[in-house]
Design an enzyme around this catalytic site. Structure first.
Site: not given
Length: 369
Positions: A117, A183, A208, A239, A262, A297
């Site tokens: 990632e 992202h 992201g 999330h 994740d 995070a």
């Protein structure tokens, strides 16, 4: 010798309320009606997590094989019988070291592969990725890592607006590696170009990413609308709002939606201070955030908890099982081996009680301790 596991069996075509999974060796021999079963546990396919950074106090992000083995074992106890070891944005030297260190774990079946990632991500949408390591995609770097891994590198997430991204996607796809979009601050058109080049996964959709706007739909709409793209969703209630989770799942359908954890090292651990990609992470009330700015995070999620959360949000159990097993297996090219209770596939299954808590886990025909 045939082993039989009976209960309410969730198959690719629906639920057999009185069913039995017949196993010979490490393979599913058959799925059959078993009328003598009464009120048995749920029998569901082993979970496939295509995006996880660690768990149980251990991490995949440092390239340490012993830590990776422990993290995989932690997730196995929560029903994840197949997983990718996800790294975060790192210097090339660490990417090389991790590829070499994890190759034996892939060859022995502990891991299904490595997911990079980054580091080819957007600085504007880096989230908890370390901005120090972000850079444009390099086909030379990727070719070296793929060669070094000998099949270990299975997926790479990149931002399609970065210079060289389309060439990188084409290289990855040509070498049998999944290219994922994530992202990213890409426009709708830039994202469509990445899909046209071969990108087939949307990394933790919405998170992201440039948000949706009615005059610039951005990557979310482009990925949801692409029939060959599987969209990852983090079903932890942090999330994504549950309304957005169910909207995306119903829009793409369970055949194009993959639940992921994740997860980072703090999954299954107490609140406190942790580390991710060289950055300090604070976990409070089970939520992991960068200590410096509060950015999410990763998570402390496990796949069994993701399944429970999706069902509680309104996703039907058979659809949720596709989203935690069948669809992610297909996304990473393993759909002909794992991901469903189906004759000929590896005998990976999870026994759940009526509250969908893990009772027992089988991998390759063997019950796990």
């Amino acid at each position: 010798m045939t082993l039989r596991v009976s209960g309410k069996v969730v198959t690719p075509t629906g639920v057999i309320r009185q069913g039995c999974v017949e196993i010979v060796g490490d393979r599913i021999q058959a799925i059959a009606e078993y009328p003598s079963v009464r009120d048995g546990h749920w029998i569901v396919p082993g979970f496939v997590d295509m995006h996880t950074h660690g768990g149980g106090g251990h991490t995949f992000t440092t390239g340490d094989a012993a830590s990776a083995r422990e993290a995989a074992g932690f997730h196995l106890r929560h029903g994840t019988t197949t997983l990718l070891a996800s790294l975060v944005s790192s210097p090339l030297a660490l990417m090389r070291e991790a590829t070499a260190a994890y190759r034996p774990l892939v060859e022995s079946g502990v891991l299904a592969g490595v997911h990079f990632e980054g580091p080819y991500l957007s600085a504007d949408r880096c989230g908890a990725q370390n901005p120090e390591f972000l850079r444009d995609p390099s086909t030379d770097e990727l070719a070296e890592l793929i060669e070094l891994g000998g099949g270990t590198v299975r997926m790479v997430t990149l931002a399609p607006e970065r210079d060289g991204a389309l060439e990188a996607i084409e290289l990855l796809v040509a070498r049998g590696v999944v290219a994922a979009v994530g992202h990213t601050d890409a426009t709708w058109a830039q994202t469509r170009a990445a899909v046209d080049a071969g990108a087939s996964v949307g990394t933790h959709l919405f998170n992201g990413m440039r948000p949706v706007h009615h005059r610039e739909p951005g990557p979310v709409v482009a990925l949801l609308d692409a029939p060959n793209v599987i969209c990852e969703l983090v079903a932890d209630g942090v999330h994504l709002h549950d309304g957005m989770l169910t909207f995306a799942a119903s829009t793409a359908g369970p055949e194009r939606t993959a639940l992921i954890t994740d997860a980072m090292a703090a999954a299954g651990m107490p609140d406190g201070e942790y580390e991710l990609g060289g950055q300090s992470v604070t976990v409070a009330d089970g939520v992991a955030r960068l200590s410096r700015d509060g950015a999410i995070a990763g998570s402390t999620l496990t796949m069994d908890a993701a399944l429970r959360h999706a069902v509680a949000a309104g996703v039907a159990l058979p659809d949720a099982c596709r989203m935690v097993a069948t669809t992610p297996a297909r996304a990473i090219g393993l759909g002909d081996q794992v991901g469903a209770l189906q004759s000929g596939l590896r005998a990976d299954l999870v026994v759940l009680d009526d509250e969908l808590n893990v009772v027992r886990v089988m991998r390759a025909g063997t019950w796990m301790e």
